[in-house]
Design a protein around this motif. Structure first.
Motif, PDB file in Angstrom:
ATOM      1  N   VAL A   1      53.087  50.517  38.570  1.00  0.00           N
ATOM      2  CA  VAL A   1      53.016  50.325  37.128  1.00  0.00           C
ATOM      3  C   VAL A   1      51.658  49.703  36.779  1.00  0.00           C
ATOM      4  O   VAL A   1      51.325  48.619  37.258  1.00  0.00           O
ATOM      5  CB  VAL A   1      54.154  49.401  36.625  1.00  0.00           C
ATOM      6  N   PHE A   2      50.885  50.402  35.968  1.00  0.00           N
ATOM      7  CA  PHE A   2      49.610  49.897  35.457  1.00  0.00           C
ATOM      8  C   PHE A   2      49.910  49.269  34.098  1.00  0.00           C
ATOM      9  O   PHE A   2      50.455  49.938  33.214  1.00  0.00           O
ATOM     10  CB  PHE A   2      48.614  51.042  35.257  1.00  0.00           C
ATOM     11  N   SER A   3      49.547  48.001  33.929  1.00  0.00           N
ATOM     12  CA  SER A   3      49.832  47.327  32.662  1.00  0.00           C
ATOM     13  C   SER A   3      48.663  46.426  32.263  1.00  0.00           C
ATOM     14  O   SER A   3      47.711  46.267  33.027  1.00  0.00           O
ATOM     15  CB  SER A   3      51.116  46.495  32.770  1.00  0.00           C
ATOM     16  N   ASP A   4      48.770  45.836  31.091  1.00  0.00           N
ATOM     17  CA  ASP A   4      47.715  44.972  30.542  1.00  0.00           C
ATOM     18  C   ASP A   4      46.360  45.668  30.662  1.00  0.00           C
ATOM     19  O   ASP A   4      45.371  45.069  31.097  1.00  0.00           O
ATOM     20  CB  ASP A   4      47.720  43.611  31.227  1.00  0.00           C
ATOM     21  N   ILE A   5      46.325  46.937  30.295  1.00  0.00           N
ATOM     22  CA  ILE A   5      45.132  47.771  30.470  1.00  0.00           C
ATOM     23  C   ILE A   5      44.092  47.417  29.408  1.00  0.00           C
ATOM     24  O   ILE A   5      44.353  47.485  28.210  1.00  0.00           O
ATOM     25  CB  ILE A   5      45.509  49.262  30.391  1.00  0.00           C
ATOM     26  N   ARG A   6      42.922  47.020  29.891  1.00  0.00           N
ATOM     27  CA  ARG A   6      41.768  46.712  29.042  1.00  0.00           C
ATOM     28  C   ARG A   6      40.565  47.479  29.579  1.00  0.00           C
ATOM     29  O   ARG A   6      40.649  48.071  30.646  1.00  0.00           O
ATOM     30  CB  ARG A   6      41.507  45.213  29.048  1.00  0.00           C
ATOM     31  N   ALA A   7      39.454  47.432  28.878  1.00  0.00           N
ATOM     32  CA  ALA A   7      38.262  48.180  29.299  1.00  0.00           C
ATOM     33  C   ALA A   7      37.777  47.756  30.682  1.00  0.00           C
ATOM     34  O   ALA A   7      37.321  48.591  31.468  1.00  0.00           O
ATOM     35  CB  ALA A   7      37.140  48.007  28.280  1.00  0.00           C
TER      36      ALA A   7
ATOM     37  N   SER B   1      39.649  45.549  32.920  1.00  0.00           N
ATOM     38  CA  SER B   1      40.665  44.984  33.815  1.00  0.00           C
ATOM     39  C   SER B   1      42.034  45.606  33.538  1.00  0.00           C
ATOM     40  O   SER B   1      42.259  46.190  32.484  1.00  0.00           O
ATOM     41  CB  SER B   1      40.758  43.464  33.629  1.00  0.00           C
ATOM     42  N   PHE B   2      42.916  45.463  34.512  1.00  0.00           N
ATOM     43  CA  PHE B   2      44.321  45.816  34.341  1.00  0.00           C
ATOM     44  C   PHE B   2      45.105  45.209  35.489  1.00  0.00           C
ATOM     45  O   PHE B   2      44.537  44.687  36.456  1.00  0.00           O
ATOM     46  CB  PHE B   2      44.546  47.332  34.244  1.00  0.00           C
ATOM     47  N   GLN B   3      46.397  45.272  35.383  1.00  0.00           N
ATOM     48  CA  GLN B   3      47.290  44.794  36.439  1.00  0.00           C
ATOM     49  C   GLN B   3      48.031  45.995  37.013  1.00  0.00           C
ATOM     50  O   GLN B   3      48.457  46.883  36.285  1.00  0.00           O
ATOM     51  CB  GLN B   3      48.284  43.793  35.874  1.00  0.00           C
ATOM     52  N   TRP B   4      48.193  45.975  38.342  1.00  0.00           N
ATOM     53  CA  TRP B   4      48.911  47.034  39.058  1.00  0.00           C
ATOM     54  C   TRP B   4      50.053  46.396  39.825  1.00  0.00           C
ATOM     55  O   TRP B   4      49.847  45.438  40.575  1.00  0.00           O
ATOM     56  CB  TRP B   4      47.948  47.722  40.011  1.00  0.00           C
ATOM     57  N   ASP B   5      51.261  46.885  39.622  1.00  0.00           N
ATOM     58  CA  ASP B   5      52.441  46.370  40.324  1.00  0.00           C
ATOM     59  C   ASP B   5      53.082  47.485  41.131  1.00  0.00           C
ATOM     60  O   ASP B   5      53.232  48.610  40.643  1.00  0.00           O
ATOM     61  CB  ASP B   5      53.489  45.836  39.340  1.00  0.00           C
TER      62      ASP B   5
ATOM     63  N   LEU C   1      59.558  43.207  42.484  1.00  0.00           N
ATOM     64  CA  LEU C   1      58.105  43.275  42.626  1.00  0.00           C
ATOM     65  C   LEU C   1      57.746  43.062  44.089  1.00  0.00           C
ATOM     66  O   LEU C   1      58.112  42.042  44.677  1.00  0.00           O
ATOM     67  CB  LEU C   1      57.430  42.209  41.754  1.00  0.00           C
ATOM     68  N   ASN C   2      57.043  44.025  44.675  1.00  0.00           N
ATOM     69  CA  ASN C   2      56.625  43.927  46.073  1.00  0.00           C
ATOM     70  C   ASN C   2      55.158  43.540  46.229  1.00  0.00           C
ATOM     71  O   ASN C   2      54.778  42.945  47.224  1.00  0.00           O
ATOM     72  CB  ASN C   2      56.868  45.250  46.804  1.00  0.00           C
ATOM     73  N   TRP C   3      54.328  43.915  45.241  1.00  0.00           N
ATOM     74  CA  TRP C   3      52.897  43.694  45.383  1.00  0.00           C
ATOM     75  C   TRP C   3      52.268  43.749  44.005  1.00  0.00           C
ATOM     76  O   TRP C   3      52.540  44.672  43.235  1.00  0.00           O
ATOM     77  CB  TRP C   3      52.308  44.775  46.275  1.00  0.00           C
ATOM     78  N   ARG C   4      51.444  42.772  43.672  1.00  0.00           N
ATOM     79  CA  ARG C   4      50.732  42.751  42.390  1.00  0.00           C
ATOM     80  C   ARG C   4      49.244  42.622  42.674  1.00  0.00           C
ATOM     81  O   ARG C   4      48.824  41.722  43.404  1.00  0.00           O
ATOM     82  CB  ARG C   4      51.195  41.591  41.518  1.00  0.00           C
ATOM     83  N   ILE C   5      48.471  43.520  42.098  1.00  0.00           N
ATOM     84  CA  ILE C   5      47.019  43.502  42.253  1.00  0.00           C
ATOM     85  C   ILE C   5      46.383  43.377  40.873  1.00  0.00           C
ATOM     86  O   ILE C   5      46.737  44.109  39.947  1.00  0.00           O
ATOM     87  CB  ILE C   5      46.501  44.784  42.941  1.00  0.00           C
ATOM     88  N   HIS C   6      45.412  42.467  40.761  1.00  0.00           N
ATOM     89  CA  HIS C   6      44.623  42.326  39.550  1.00  0.00           C
ATOM     90  C   HIS C   6      43.303  43.079  39.756  1.00  0.00           C
ATOM     91  O   HIS C   6      42.574  42.808  40.709  1.00  0.00           O
ATOM     92  CB  HIS C   6      44.367  40.858  39.230  1.00  0.00           C
ATOM     93  N   TYR C   7      43.036  44.017  38.886  1.00  0.00           N
ATOM     94  CA  TYR C   7      41.822  44.827  38.940  1.00  0.00           C
ATOM     95  C   TYR C   7      40.800  44.302  37.950  1.00  0.00           C
ATOM     96  O   TYR C   7      41.125  44.050  36.782  1.00  0.00           O
ATOM     97  CB  TYR C   7      42.142  46.275  38.549  1.00  0.00           C
ATOM     98  N   THR C   8      39.555  44.183  38.394  1.00  0.00           N
ATOM     99  CA  THR C   8      38.429  43.831  37.531  1.00  0.00           C
ATOM    100  C   THR C   8      37.317  44.853  37.795  1.00  0.00           C
ATOM    101  O   THR C   8      36.954  45.081  38.959  1.00  0.00           O
ATOM    102  CB  THR C   8      37.902  42.411  37.837  1.00  0.00           C
ATOM    103  N   ARG C   9      36.802  45.425  36.719  1.00  0.00           N
ATOM    104  CA  ARG C   9      35.757  46.435  36.870  1.00  0.00           C
ATOM    105  C   ARG C   9      34.490  45.780  37.435  1.00  0.00           C
ATOM    106  O   ARG C   9      34.067  44.729  36.964  1.00  0.00           O
ATOM    107  CB  ARG C   9      35.441  47.106  35.526  1.00  0.00           C
TER     108      ARG C   9
END
Length: 158
Positions: free
Chosen positions: A123-129, A131-135, A148-156
């Motif tokens: 699940v991709f959420s809190d999508i911004r230009a 950053s976003f969160q991936w669960d 929830l098994n794994w949460r990754i915070h993405y930063t461009r």
């Protein structure tokens, strides 16, 4: 009379074509990303993910890397013109393989796979230009409840 004969055919072909929003639903993901998550011991891990369009822009290629575990993964994602659904095939250095189908739920972008009553999804959420969160979530009751098994915070990357 001619209008009534043509309208059903026109309506049918329009209903099958994906909308612009649907065809670009995963474009937010394109780019170079720094990924951060906590491992099982609670330590912050940093990895990377490179998401590009290939094959004339029709396929999205993902290349994920977790140097701390010597782990790599790759996916190919495509909007299939036959069924107008997003499909993703994932394989990784652990020998895992998943076949996902994409969907949109409000502001969330989701890839899920089903095996009986077990459902796994990204699940991709809190999508911004930038950053976003991936669960990574799992359900053993057909999708009624999720773990929830794994949460990754993405930063461009800049």
């Amino acid at each position: 009379m001619i209008f009534t004969l043509l309208f059903p055919a026109m309506h049918s072909s329009m209903a099958q074509a994906p909308t612009i929003e649907w065809s670009t639903a995963f474009d937010f993901w394109l780019g170079e990303w720094q990924c951060q998550w906590n491992n099982a011991e609670g330590e912050m891990i940093t990895g990377s993910n490179s998401i590009t369009r290939i094959m004339g822009g029709r396929v999205i290629q993902e290349r994920f890397s977790d140097p701390s575990a010597n782990f790599e993964g790759m996916s190919l994602t495509v909007l299939d013109p036959r069924d107008t659904l997003w499909h993703q095939a994932w394989a990784d250095s652990d020998g895992s393989y998943f076949d996902f189908v994409g969907s949109v739920d409000g502001e969330h972008r989701i890839f899920s796979t089903h095996a009986g009553t077990v459902v796994q999804r990204m699940v991709f959420s809190d999508i911004r230009a930038d950053s976003f969160q991936w669960d990574w979530e799992k359900s053993t009751d057909g999708g009624t409840t999720w773990t929830l098994n794994w949460r990754i915070h993405y930063t461009r990357k800049k």
